[in-house]
Motif scaffolding. Structure first.
Motif, mmCIF file in Angstrom:
data_model
loop_
_atom_site.group_PDB
_atom_site.id
_atom_site.type_symbol
_atom_site.label_atom_id
_atom_site.label_comp_id
_atom_site.label_asym_id
_atom_site.label_seq_id
_atom_site.Cartn_x
_atom_site.Cartn_y
_atom_site.Cartn_z
ATOM 1 N N TRP A 52 -43.567 1.463 54.439
ATOM 2 C CA TRP A 52 -43.506 1.282 52.994
ATOM 3 C C TRP A 52 -44.913 1.218 52.406
ATOM 4 O O TRP A 52 -45.205 1.861 51.400
ATOM 5 C CB TRP A 52 -42.729 0.008 52.673
ATOM 6 N N LEU A 53 -45.795 0.444 53.035
ATOM 7 C CA LEU A 53 -47.179 0.333 52.552
ATOM 8 C C LEU A 53 -47.893 1.672 52.615
ATOM 9 O O LEU A 53 -48.638 2.034 51.703
ATOM 10 C CB LEU A 53 -47.952 -0.718 53.353
ATOM 11 N N PHE A 54 -47.683 2.415 53.688
ATOM 12 C CA PHE A 54 -48.308 3.720 53.817
ATOM 13 C C PHE A 54 -47.828 4.652 52.713
ATOM 14 O O PHE A 54 -48.622 5.382 52.118
ATOM 15 C CB PHE A 54 -48.004 4.322 55.192
ATOM 16 N N ASP A 55 -46.534 4.603 52.418
ATOM 17 C CA ASP A 55 -45.978 5.441 51.354
ATOM 18 C C ASP A 55 -46.565 5.066 49.997
ATOM 19 O O ASP A 55 -46.915 5.941 49.201
ATOM 20 C CB ASP A 55 -44.460 5.318 51.327
ATOM 21 N N VAL A 56 -46.699 3.781 49.728
ATOM 22 C CA VAL A 56 -47.291 3.323 48.464
ATOM 23 C C VAL A 56 -48.739 3.799 48.350
ATOM 24 O O VAL A 56 -49.160 4.301 47.303
ATOM 25 C CB VAL A 56 -47.200 1.783 48.336
ATOM 26 N N MET A 57 -49.502 3.665 49.419
ATOM 27 C CA MET A 57 -50.907 4.097 49.385
ATOM 28 C C MET A 57 -51.019 5.608 49.212
ATOM 29 O O MET A 57 -51.891 6.098 48.486
ATOM 30 C CB MET A 57 -51.629 3.649 50.655
ATOM 31 N N ARG A 58 -50.130 6.344 49.860
ATOM 32 C CA ARG A 58 -50.162 7.804 49.740
ATOM 33 C C ARG A 58 -49.839 8.242 48.309
ATOM 34 O O ARG A 58 -50.499 9.113 47.748
ATOM 35 C CB ARG A 58 -49.173 8.416 50.725
ATOM 36 N N ARG A 59 -48.827 7.596 47.702
ATOM 37 C CA ARG A 59 -48.479 7.932 46.314
ATOM 38 C C ARG A 59 -49.600 7.561 45.354
ATOM 39 O O ARG A 59 -49.902 8.300 44.421
ATOM 40 C CB ARG A 59 -47.183 7.243 45.901
ATOM 41 N N PHE A 60 -50.226 6.400 45.576
ATOM 42 C CA PHE A 60 -51.344 6.000 44.729
ATOM 43 C C PHE A 60 -52.484 6.999 44.846
ATOM 44 O O PHE A 60 -53.080 7.406 43.836
ATOM 45 C CB PHE A 60 -51.849 4.596 45.096
ATOM 46 N N THR A 61 -52.802 7.411 46.056
ATOM 47 C CA THR A 61 -53.903 8.353 46.265
ATOM 48 C C THR A 61 -53.627 9.685 45.587
ATOM 49 O O THR A 61 -54.511 10.253 44.943
ATOM 50 C CB THR A 61 -54.150 8.555 47.772
ATOM 51 N N ARG A 62 -52.391 10.179 45.712
ATOM 52 C CA ARG A 62 -52.036 11.439 45.029
ATOM 53 C C ARG A 62 -52.205 11.312 43.530
ATOM 54 O O ARG A 62 -52.719 12.208 42.867
ATOM 55 C CB ARG A 62 -50.588 11.825 45.338
ATOM 56 N N TRP A 63 -51.755 10.198 42.979
ATOM 57 C CA TRP A 63 -51.875 9.962 41.541
ATOM 58 C C TRP A 63 -53.334 9.839 41.127
ATOM 59 O O TRP A 63 -53.752 10.416 40.126
ATOM 60 C CB TRP A 63 -51.099 8.704 41.161
ATOM 61 N N ALA A 64 -54.128 9.102 41.900
ATOM 62 C CA ALA A 64 -55.535 8.913 41.571
ATOM 63 C C ALA A 64 -56.285 10.245 41.568
ATOM 64 O O ALA A 64 -57.100 10.504 40.685
ATOM 65 C CB ALA A 64 -56.187 7.941 42.558
ATOM 66 N N VAL A 65 -55.982 11.098 42.524
ATOM 67 C CA VAL A 65 -56.612 12.427 42.569
ATOM 68 C C VAL A 65 -56.184 13.247 41.361
ATOM 69 O O VAL A 65 -57.013 13.912 40.723
ATOM 70 C CB VAL A 65 -56.264 13.146 43.896
ATOM 71 N N ALA A 66 -54.916 13.195 41.015
ATOM 72 C CA ALA A 66 -54.414 13.944 39.852
ATOM 73 C C ALA A 66 -55.078 13.457 38.565
ATOM 74 O O ALA A 66 -55.422 14.258 37.688
ATOM 75 C CB ALA A 66 -52.896 13.812 39.745
ATOM 76 N N VAL A 67 -55.278 12.150 38.441
ATOM 77 C CA VAL A 67 -55.934 11.582 37.259
ATOM 78 C C VAL A 67 -57.356 12.115 37.152
ATOM 79 O O VAL A 67 -57.793 12.567 36.087
ATOM 80 C CB VAL A 67 -55.931 10.034 37.311
ATOM 81 N N GLN A 68 -58.083 12.100 38.251
ATOM 82 C CA GLN A 68 -59.461 12.575 38.236
ATOM 83 C C GLN A 68 -59.533 14.072 37.990
ATOM 84 O O GLN A 68 -60.414 14.542 37.270
ATOM 85 C CB GLN A 68 -60.162 12.193 39.530
ATOM 86 N N GLU A 69 -58.620 14.836 38.578
ATOM 87 C CA GLU A 69 -58.607 16.285 38.357
ATOM 88 C C GLU A 69 -58.299 16.626 36.904
ATOM 89 O O GLU A 69 -58.738 17.663 36.405
ATOM 90 C CB GLU A 69 -57.600 16.957 39.283
ATOM 91 N N ALA A 70 -57.562 15.754 36.222
ATOM 92 C CA ALA A 70 -57.232 15.973 34.812
ATOM 93 C C ALA A 70 -58.394 15.573 33.903
ATOM 94 O O ALA A 70 -58.304 15.716 32.689
ATOM 95 C CB ALA A 70 -55.982 15.195 34.437
ATOM 96 N N GLY A 71 -59.466 15.057 34.498
ATOM 97 C CA GLY A 71 -60.638 14.677 33.709
ATOM 98 C C GLY A 71 -60.509 13.318 33.052
ATOM 99 O O GLY A 71 -61.240 13.012 32.109
ATOM 100 N N LEU A 72 -59.595 12.501 33.550
ATOM 101 C CA LEU A 72 -59.399 11.164 32.995
ATOM 102 C C LEU A 72 -60.231 10.149 33.766
ATOM 103 O O LEU A 72 -60.638 10.402 34.895
ATOM 104 C CB LEU A 72 -57.921 10.784 33.059
ATOM 105 N N SER A 73 -60.431 9.000 33.163
ATOM 106 C CA SER A 73 -61.198 7.936 33.793
ATOM 107 C C SER A 73 -60.261 7.020 34.571
ATOM 108 O O SER A 73 -59.576 6.179 33.993
ATOM 109 C CB SER A 73 -61.964 7.130 32.746
ATOM 110 N N LEU A 74 -60.271 7.175 35.884
ATOM 111 C CA LEU A 74 -59.442 6.323 36.734
ATOM 112 C C LEU A 74 -59.901 4.871 36.628
ATOM 113 O O LEU A 74 -59.080 3.959 36.606
ATOM 114 C CB LEU A 74 -59.499 6.803 38.185
ATOM 115 N N ALA A 75 -61.192 4.655 36.535
ATOM 116 C CA ALA A 75 -61.724 3.290 36.446
ATOM 117 C C ALA A 75 -61.223 2.579 35.193
ATOM 118 O O ALA A 75 -60.845 1.406 35.249
ATOM 119 C CB ALA A 75 -63.246 3.318 36.472
#
Length: 73
Positions: A10-33
């Motif tokens: 479950w933790l691995f799945d949560v981290m994987r989904r977060f990482t995918r989302w974080a990459v998508a946010v950065q690729e969209a030119g948004l500020s993840l921070a």
């Protein structure tokens, strides 16, 4: 998590989904921070705008777009 499921999986799945989302946010030119300041650290949009020296509404727009991406990933 409840039941007999493996917590590590479950933790691995949560981290994987977060990482995918974080990459998508950065690729969209948004500020993840800026988005994480609001979601994780509980800062107000106004505080984030001020801290980043951006116009009013910057953090809110970043948050809304990032959440839209979360719904798509």
């Amino acid at each position: 998590p409840t039941g007999s499921s493996n917590t590590e999986d479950w933790l691995f799945d949560v981290m994987r989904r977060f990482t995918r989302w974080a990459v998508a946010v950065q690729e969209a030119g948004l500020s993840l921070a800026a988005v994480l300041d609001i979601i994780v650290f509980g800062k107000s949009c106004r505080a984030v705008d001020r801290a980043r020296r951006k116009r009013n509404g910057y953090a809110r727009a970043q948050l809304l777009e990032a959440l839209e991406l979360y719904g798509k990933t």
